[in-house]
Scaffold this motif. Sequence first.
Motif, PDB file in Angstrom:
ATOM      1  N   SER A 191       1.902 -11.781   3.652  1.00 18.91           N
ATOM      2  CA  SER A 191       1.834 -10.679   4.140  1.00 18.91           C
ATOM      3  C   SER A 191       3.429 -10.013   4.220  1.00 18.91           C
ATOM      4  CB  SER A 191       0.677 -10.891   5.813  1.00 18.91           C
ATOM      5  OG  SER A 191       1.994 -11.338   6.902  1.00 18.91           O
ATOM      6  N   SER A 243       5.616  -8.252   7.433  1.00 16.97           N
ATOM      7  CA  SER A 243       5.886  -7.789   8.819  1.00 16.97           C
ATOM      8  C   SER A 243       7.497  -7.084   8.987  1.00 16.97           C
ATOM      9  CB  SER A 243       5.242  -9.174   9.402  1.00 16.97           C
ATOM     10  OG  SER A 243       6.421  -9.823   9.377  1.00 16.97           O
ATOM     11  N   PHE A 249       2.255  -5.785  10.168  1.00 13.31           N
ATOM     12  CA  PHE A 249       1.684  -5.872   8.824  1.00 13.31           C
ATOM     13  C   PHE A 249       1.297  -5.425   7.983  1.00 13.31           C
ATOM     14  CE2 PHE A 249       2.473  -9.102  11.768  1.00 13.31           C
ATOM     15  CZ  PHE A 249       2.208 -10.229  11.342  1.00 13.31           C
ATOM     16  N   THR A 250       1.409  -5.595   6.570  1.00 17.32           N
ATOM     17  CA  THR A 250       1.305  -5.453   5.360  1.00 17.32           C
ATOM     18  C   THR A 250       0.748  -6.383   4.038  1.00 17.32           C
ATOM     19  OG1 THR A 250       2.354  -3.187   4.874  1.00 17.32           O
ATOM     20  CG2 THR A 250       1.832  -3.664   2.984  1.00 17.32           C
ATOM     21  N   THR A 251      -1.055  -6.244   3.780  1.00 21.41           N
ATOM     22  CA  THR A 251      -1.150  -7.025   2.529  1.00 21.41           C
ATOM     23  C   THR A 251      -0.579  -7.149   1.718  1.00 21.41           C
ATOM     24  OG1 THR A 251      -3.212  -7.094   3.822  1.00 21.41           O
ATOM     25  CG2 THR A 251      -2.838  -8.784   1.847  1.00 21.41           C
TER      26      THR A 251
END
Length: 325
Positions: free
Chosen positions: A182, A184, A190-192
């Motif tokens: 991820s 951040s 958070f972004t996958t």
Amino acid sequence: MNKKHFLYILAFIAFIFGCSKVREGFLSDTIRYKDRVLYAKKGMTLTQSDRINADGSTPPLTFKMSNLRDIATGAPAPQEFFTQYEVMVFKTGEVFNPDTDTTVELLNKKRELQKMTPMHFNEISGQLSFNRASSNLPVGEYTFDIQATNVWGTKQYESFADVHVVEPTTEDVFELIYTASSASNSSEVFTTLKAPIVTAKRVSGDGARVILKYVDKNGRSFNPAQGQVIKRGDRPFFETYAKFNPVQYTDTAMICDFEVAPFPLQKYVTPATDWGYLIYYRIPMAFVAPDGLANHNVNPVVSFRLKMEGTYVVTVQIPDVTRIN
């Protein structure tokens, strides 16, 4: 033939059969293993066959193995099969505790050297097992005979099964359990990202060392020695699972001498969480650029196990990030 003579003959036949002892029990001609070829993977902690399928034979049975020989030449199997070698094992009743077994000296209080042959045959189940001492066996293909005994009697089964001594493959010694990643930002939003691609190579049979590398999509290594790969709070990381030796931080990798396989030997469990074998790290935003995102840290998570000693290079490639600098 009159009736009287006929009755005499019937009585005589009944007498003969009445005096014949009926054989007790049953011993099948087709007892077998599930797989005829049994693989001995050199140096593995334990490689074990299935039990012999008795095919309805009357229990209990006992088995004896004999005439282990080279398939191609018929020559007796090499002496290494029957030689005792020293193997380091845990003492009876002792188990590894990653929280308290933090030095080699403490670990060795729980271990001892035992002499054992590489191969063991269980005469009750017919199981064939190989241990770490199998690293001394020459690669080859062998066959053997079996003798089975029960209340019925004894039977001999020639060329009952084959043993192939082979070098373990990467799949045998390396188990990849989980990967994720991820990004951040500074607010911990958070972004996958795409899951990392994890590869392993056993470069030597010596020692018990894993060289862990984190690389970007172009294969450029992040530099742990300069803080480009850092721990994430109270989450498990490399040395959580083996504290015997300090982890070495180089400009391309982290190096852990784990001493005993499999590694990790046990899961990391806290009162609140079962972390399994997870390893968490962070690549700070100063050193990495995720595709399409500015000013984000990258947080790769991996879980794997090494099933035998040796020196390994494990590479974690994060496919949608680029190293900065």
